[in-house]
Design an enzyme around this catalytic site. Structure first.
Site, PDB file in Angstrom:
ATOM      1  CG  HIS A   2     -14.005  -6.517   4.914  1.00  0.00           C
ATOM      2  ND1 HIS A   2     -13.437  -6.656   6.156  1.00  0.00           N
ATOM      3  CD2 HIS A   2     -14.823  -7.587   4.768  1.00  0.00           C
ATOM      4  CE1 HIS A   2     -13.885  -7.762   6.743  1.00  0.00           C
ATOM      5  NE2 HIS A   2     -14.737  -8.346   5.918  1.00  0.00           N
ATOM      6  CD  GLN A  30     -11.954 -10.257   4.863  1.00  0.00           C
ATOM      7  OE1 GLN A  30     -12.571 -10.181   3.813  1.00  0.00           O
ATOM      8  NE2 GLN A  30     -12.337 -11.063   5.850  1.00  0.00           N
ATOM      9  CG  HIS A  86     -19.430  -8.550   5.059  1.00  0.00           C
ATOM     10  ND1 HIS A  86     -19.813  -8.962   6.322  1.00  0.00           N
ATOM     11  CD2 HIS A  86     -18.107  -8.864   4.960  1.00  0.00           C
ATOM     12  CE1 HIS A  86     -18.764  -9.476   6.956  1.00  0.00           C
ATOM     13  NE2 HIS A  86     -17.717  -9.446   6.147  1.00  0.00           N
ATOM     14  CD  GLU A  87     -16.399  -9.419   1.401  1.00  0.00           C
ATOM     15  OE1 GLU A  87     -15.263  -9.007   1.701  1.00  0.00           O
ATOM     16  OE2 GLU A  87     -16.974 -10.317   2.042  1.00  0.00           O
ATOM     17  N   GLY A  96     -17.201 -14.358   0.557  1.00  0.00           N
ATOM     18  CA  GLY A  96     -16.648 -13.070   0.159  1.00  0.00           C
ATOM     19  C   GLY A  96     -15.321 -12.860   0.855  1.00  0.00           C
ATOM     20  CB  CYS A 110     -16.254 -11.555   9.173  1.00  0.00           C
ATOM     21  SG  CYS A 110     -14.929 -10.700   8.309  1.00  0.00           S
ATOM     22  CG  LEU A 111     -13.732 -16.002   5.297  1.00  0.00           C
ATOM     23  CD1 LEU A 111     -13.146 -15.952   3.890  1.00  0.00           C
ATOM     24  CD2 LEU A 111     -13.788 -17.436   5.793  1.00  0.00           C
TER      25      LEU A 111
HETATM   26 NI    NI Z   1     -15.755 -10.149   6.239  1.00  0.00          NI
END
Ligand code: NI
Length: 178
Positions: free
Chosen positions: A135, A51, A131-132, A46, A89-90
């Site tokens: 963000h 991000q 989760h997204e 995701g 998380c990226l």
């Molecule tokens: Ni994330």
């Protein structure tokens, strides 16, 4: 379409609330393509627009299903059940924690044709979507932890970041996060 750098924890854009998208235009389509390319390149499941530095309510998710999912102005309409599971998380590579999420959600989102559609999702895909959407509201998985657990992970992050400068990183292909 291109793979773009990802903002890491410490970049102020990750704490910002993103703005509604509304109409689908070529800029939105390009952003979705960039998000997908970058998510695939980073082996993530995701990725949200902030991000990659863009504060618009857009995210992509690719979990166990073959087809990736695009979320535009997503809203969770209902939730059922709770499950604790590990997340990463990226934007916070190498840190993981167990987070409680709803196991089953109904989410309303705009598709790339501009229609509002409802999705009924469960398990990992539901987790990734929650989760997204976090963000898009400037919330990271760390923000769900107890103060103690959060502090421990932030100390680990400081160690990982030691000697590094800047919070925008080219994509590497080593890890799998959301
Ligand atoms: Ni994330």
């Amino acid at each position: 379409m291109s793979v773009v750098p990802i903002h890491l924890l410490g970049s102020p854009v990750l704490k910002q609330t993103s703005e509604e998208v509304g109409e689908i235009d070529s800029a939105v389509r390009k952003l979705v393509d960039d998000l997908k390319d970058t998510m695939y390149a980073a082996s993530g499941i995701g990725l949200a627009a902030n991000q990659i530095g863009v504060t618009r309510r857009i995210a992509v998710v690719k979990t166990e299903e073959a087809v990736s999912l695009t979320l535009i102005d997503p809203v969770i309409l209902s939730r059922e059940g709770t499950d604790r599971g590990e997340e990463g998380c990226l934007s916070i590579p190498e840190l993981y924690a167990d987070i409680d999420r709803s196991t089953h959600i109904v989410v309303e989102t705009t598709d790339l044709d501009g229609n509002r559609v409802r999705l009924d999702v469960a398990d990992l895909r539901a987790r990734a979507i929650q989760h997204e959407i976090d963000h898009l509201d400037g919330v990271l998985f760390l923000d769900h932890l107890s103060p103690l657990k959060r502090r421990l992970l932030l100390q680990k992050w400081k160690k990982l970041r030691k000697g590094k400068t800047g919070y925008i990183q080219e994509v590497s292909k080593h890890n799998s996060h959301v």
